[in-house]
Design a protein around this motif. Structure first.
Motif, PDB file in Angstrom:
ATOM      1  N   HIS A 198      -6.188   0.198   3.110  1.00 44.55           N
ATOM      2  CA  HIS A 198      -6.992  -0.543   2.144  1.00 44.55           C
ATOM      3  C   HIS A 198      -7.482  -1.840   2.774  1.00 44.55           C
ATOM      4  O   HIS A 198      -6.693  -2.744   3.031  1.00 44.55           O
ATOM      5  CB  HIS A 198      -6.186  -0.877   0.884  1.00 44.55           C
ATOM      6  N   HIS A 223     -10.918  -8.169  -3.541  1.00 47.59           N
ATOM      7  CA  HIS A 223     -11.179  -6.750  -3.829  1.00 47.59           C
ATOM      8  C   HIS A 223     -11.011  -5.877  -2.609  1.00 47.59           C
ATOM      9  O   HIS A 223     -11.053  -6.347  -1.472  1.00 47.59           O
ATOM     10  CB  HIS A 223     -12.598  -6.577  -4.374  1.00 47.59           C
ATOM     11  N   CYS A 224     -10.836  -4.582  -2.873  1.00 44.05           N
ATOM     12  CA  CYS A 224     -10.810  -3.579  -1.813  1.00 44.05           C
ATOM     13  C   CYS A 224     -12.257  -3.295  -1.401  1.00 44.05           C
ATOM     14  O   CYS A 224     -13.150  -3.211  -2.246  1.00 44.05           O
ATOM     15  CB  CYS A 224     -10.149  -2.300  -2.307  1.00 44.05           C
ATOM     16  N   HIS A 225     -12.474  -3.145  -0.113  1.00 41.56           N
ATOM     17  CA  HIS A 225     -13.829  -2.886   0.394  1.00 41.56           C
ATOM     18  C   HIS A 225     -14.222  -1.416   0.325  1.00 41.56           C
ATOM     19  O   HIS A 225     -15.347  -1.066   0.669  1.00 41.56           O
ATOM     20  CB  HIS A 225     -13.969  -3.401   1.823  1.00 41.56           C
ATOM     21  N   LEU A 226     -13.326  -0.556  -0.126  1.00 35.06           N
ATOM     22  CA  LEU A 226     -13.702   0.843  -0.334  1.00 35.06           C
ATOM     23  C   LEU A 226     -14.298   0.942  -1.732  1.00 35.06           C
ATOM     24  O   LEU A 226     -13.633   0.647  -2.729  1.00 35.06           O
ATOM     25  CB  LEU A 226     -12.495   1.762  -0.200  1.00 35.06           C
ATOM     26  N   SER A 240      -6.848  -5.216   6.620  1.00 37.62           N
ATOM     27  CA  SER A 240      -6.666  -3.801   6.314  1.00 37.62           C
ATOM     28  C   SER A 240      -5.170  -3.544   6.240  1.00 37.62           C
ATOM     29  O   SER A 240      -4.443  -3.760   7.207  1.00 37.62           O
ATOM     30  CB  SER A 240      -7.305  -2.923   7.385  1.00 37.62           C
ATOM     31  N   LEU A 300      -8.778  -5.220   2.242  1.00 36.53           N
ATOM     32  CA  LEU A 300      -8.887  -6.167   1.138  1.00 36.53           C
ATOM     33  C   LEU A 300      -9.572  -7.438   1.613  1.00 36.53           C
ATOM     34  O   LEU A 300      -9.251  -7.972   2.670  1.00 36.53           O
ATOM     35  CB  LEU A 300      -7.506  -6.485   0.572  1.00 36.53           C
ATOM     36  N   ASN A 315       0.869  -1.173   0.000  1.00 37.23           N
ATOM     37  CA  ASN A 315       0.000   0.000   0.000  1.00 37.23           C
ATOM     38  C   ASN A 315       0.907   1.225   0.000  1.00 37.23           C
ATOM     39  O   ASN A 315       1.394   1.641   1.043  1.00 37.23           O
ATOM     40  CB  ASN A 315      -0.901   0.004   1.234  1.00 37.23           C
ATOM     41  N   HIS A 341     -12.398   2.515  -4.620  1.00 41.00           N
ATOM     42  CA  HIS A 341     -11.221   1.755  -5.082  1.00 41.00           C
ATOM     43  C   HIS A 341     -11.646   0.528  -5.885  1.00 41.00           C
ATOM     44  O   HIS A 341     -11.014   0.185  -6.882  1.00 41.00           O
ATOM     45  CB  HIS A 341     -10.365   1.332  -3.895  1.00 41.00           C
ATOM     46  N   MET A 375      -9.505  -1.919  -8.274  1.00 40.81           N
ATOM     47  CA  MET A 375      -8.706  -2.585  -7.249  1.00 40.81           C
ATOM     48  C   MET A 375      -9.388  -3.898  -6.876  1.00 40.81           C
ATOM     49  O   MET A 375      -9.926  -4.068  -5.783  1.00 40.81           O
ATOM     50  CB  MET A 375      -8.554  -1.674  -6.038  1.00 40.81           C
ATOM     51  N   GLU A 426      -1.447   2.464   5.942  1.00 42.84           N
ATOM     52  CA  GLU A 426      -0.761   3.409   5.074  1.00 42.84           C
ATOM     53  C   GLU A 426       0.720   3.038   4.961  1.00 42.84           C
ATOM     54  O   GLU A 426       1.345   2.688   5.953  1.00 42.84           O
ATOM     55  CB  GLU A 426      -0.866   4.830   5.647  1.00 42.84           C
TER      56      GLU A 426
END
Length: 181
Positions: free
Chosen positions: A38, A106-109, A84, A40, A32, A112, A117, A87
């Motif tokens: 992120h 996949h990213c849960h945001l 997660s 994931l 990241n 993204h 992503m 940063e």
């Protein structure tokens, strides 16, 4: 797709598909390189978190994020289906391809995810073809909508993707406007 099911290209350019062999041990190192965590998520598996730490020197790391120690879980790795990644850090995760199927990573945001992503693991398609029995009602459902039930992602042979619906290049949002009657 028969033997061609083991070729990730038959799943189409829009899937980012990675084909896994049955019982293969997969180890992913995910970096990241930015200032946002992120989360994931991997469907169909509980993976082991075997290591995490500061992103490597290929990525510029702000001073407040420098000096994060590397942690290795040697004897009893943590098991999760979501991790997660902090940063400017990385996570090394491992799982066994012991659950034939098509699994999403996949990213849960949402933003993204919409930006790409995400990826698809097509796990043991050779085993899946031998063991999966699709109910007749599913074939009928597809046929009523004129959706192919054989072939590649476009319903064609091998790498012929003519007629494949293209994914949108820009994420569009519908904005609801209040109306008055």
């Amino acid at each position: 797709m028969g033997e061609e099911a083991m070729d990730s290209r038959v799943y189409g350019p829009q899937t980012n598909a990675v084909v896994l062999n049955h019982q293969e041990v997969i180890e992913l190192t995910i970096h990241n390189p930015n200032n946002m965590p992120h989360p994931l998520h991997l469907h169909g598996h509980a993976f082991q978190i075997i290591e995490y730490g500061q992103a490597d020197s290929r990525f510029p790391i702000p001073e407040q994020f420098q000096g994060v120690a590397t942690t290795r879980y040697v004897n009893s790795p943590v098991k999760r289906d979501t991790v997660s990644i902090p940063e400017f850090s990385y996570v090394k995760m491992r799982f066994c391809a012991d659950n034939p199927g098509v699994w999403f990573f996949h990213c849960h945001l949402d933003i993204h995810f919409a930006m790409g992503m995400a990826m698809v693991f097509v796990e043991a398609p050779d085993v899946l073809q031998e063991t999966l029995r699709v109910p007749r009602s599913m074939y009928e459902f597809c046929h009523r909508q004129d959706i192919a039930t054989a072939g590649n992602a476009a319903g064609n042979r091998l790498l012929d993707f003519s007629g494949l619906q293209q994914a949108p290049s820009v994420v569009e949002r519908a904005v609801a406007s209040p109306t008055s009657d």
